[in-house]
Design a protein around this motif. Structure first.
Motif, PDB file in Angstrom:
ATOM      1  N   ASN A  99     -30.195 -17.314  19.190  1.00 19.43           N
ATOM      2  CA  ASN A  99     -28.885 -17.252  19.843  1.00 19.43           C
ATOM      3  C   ASN A  99     -27.820 -16.582  18.987  1.00 19.43           C
ATOM      4  O   ASN A  99     -26.816 -16.126  19.512  1.00 19.43           O
ATOM      5  CB  ASN A  99     -28.409 -18.648  20.247  1.00 19.43           C
ATOM      6  N   SER A 100     -28.027 -16.579  17.694  1.00 18.14           N
ATOM      7  CA  SER A 100     -27.053 -15.937  16.814  1.00 18.14           C
ATOM      8  C   SER A 100     -27.771 -15.470  15.556  1.00 18.14           C
ATOM      9  O   SER A 100     -28.849 -15.962  15.225  1.00 18.14           O
ATOM     10  CB  SER A 100     -25.932 -16.921  16.451  1.00 18.14           C
ATOM     11  N   PRO A 101     -27.155 -14.519  14.824  1.00 17.02           N
ATOM     12  CA  PRO A 101     -27.793 -14.048  13.590  1.00 17.02           C
ATOM     13  C   PRO A 101     -27.836 -15.133  12.508  1.00 17.02           C
ATOM     14  O   PRO A 101     -28.644 -15.063  11.595  1.00 17.02           O
ATOM     15  CB  PRO A 101     -26.930 -12.870  13.158  1.00 17.02           C
ATOM     16  N   HIS A 102     -26.966 -16.131  12.632  1.00 16.31           N
ATOM     17  CA  HIS A 102     -26.919 -17.228  11.666  1.00 16.31           C
ATOM     18  C   HIS A 102     -27.001 -18.538  12.444  1.00 16.31           C
ATOM     19  O   HIS A 102     -25.971 -19.105  12.830  1.00 16.31           O
ATOM     20  CB  HIS A 102     -25.638 -17.176  10.841  1.00 16.31           C
ATOM     21  N   PRO A 103     -28.235 -19.034  12.728  1.00 14.26           N
ATOM     22  CA  PRO A 103     -28.382 -20.251  13.516  1.00 14.26           C
ATOM     23  C   PRO A 103     -27.614 -21.424  12.908  1.00 14.26           C
ATOM     24  O   PRO A 103     -27.639 -21.642  11.697  1.00 14.26           O
ATOM     25  CB  PRO A 103     -29.890 -20.518  13.498  1.00 14.26           C
ATOM     26  N   THR A 104     -26.954 -22.161  13.778  1.00 14.91           N
ATOM     27  CA  THR A 104     -26.167 -23.314  13.350  1.00 14.91           C
ATOM     28  C   THR A 104     -27.060 -24.548  13.264  1.00 14.91           C
ATOM     29  O   THR A 104     -28.219 -24.526  13.664  1.00 14.91           O
ATOM     30  CB  THR A 104     -25.040 -23.596  14.359  1.00 14.91           C
ATOM     31  N   ASN A 107     -28.235 -25.319  16.712  1.00 17.35           N
ATOM     32  CA  ASN A 107     -29.365 -24.468  17.099  1.00 17.35           C
ATOM     33  C   ASN A 107     -30.672 -24.993  16.510  1.00 17.35           C
ATOM     34  O   ASN A 107     -31.705 -25.016  17.187  1.00 17.35           O
ATOM     35  CB  ASN A 107     -29.165 -23.029  16.646  1.00 17.35           C
TER      36      ASN A 107
END
Length: 175
Positions: A99-104, A107
């Protein structure tokens, strides 16, 4: 469904939108934090499913997704005797990490939950709809006669080739 609401909610019991013969009902769960939103959606799906069952007898429940809709579908299946089809619209193992380049942290938590629950879905469902036959390989044991797979791809051979020779396709958006 959390979409198709045209800005309206379904709290009064009426559908907020109609598309052909389909009525769309919308929960107001977006205003809640994640865990509470999941519970609000789950309870809404079950309550609305039971309410609709009292009006007309549906025979099949189709859950778009192996998470909250699938679990609500399973509860409704157990309460009503209807068959349950669960759709896997993506990769159940790493889609949240993409979902993003830096998973939270959230995530990563969703990914962990997905890995834990995805193998259970084939046990709960009467049928599984996949995008491709091997989609659940390494995730769950599923009998091939219990799955259907079809995708939304367009056969690109029907598109007239351009004069350029680059072999690229740009894909935008989601299902």
């Amino acid at each position: 469904t959390p979409v198709w609401n045209n800005g309206k909610q379904s709290e009064d019991g009426d559908p907020c939108a109609r598309l052909g013969n389909f009525d769309y009902y919308v929960t107001n769960a977006a205003r809640f934090p994640l865990v509470l939103k999941i519970l609000v959606n789950l309870l809404f799906y079950v309550r609305k499913g039971l309410q609709l069952r009292s009006n007309s007898k549906y025979q099949v429940i189709v859950a778009y997704g192996p998470f909250t809709p699938a679990w609500a579908g399973w509860v409704l299946k157990r309460l009503t005797g209807a068959k349950l089809i669960v759709e896997f619209p993506g990769n159940p193992i790493n889609s949240f990490l993409l979902n993003s380049p830096h998973p939270t942290f959230v995530n990563r938590l969703k990914t962990w939950f997905s890995k834990l629950t995805s193998p259970l879905i084939p046990l709960m469902a009467d049928h599984i709809r996949l995008l491709f036959p091997e989609q659940l390989d390494g995730v769950a044991q599923v009998h091939r006669d219990k799955t259907s797979s079809f995708h939304y791809f367009t056969p690109i051979e029907t598109i007239v080739p351009s004069a350029e020779t680059d072999d690229y396709i740009l894909c935008l958006g989601g299902p």
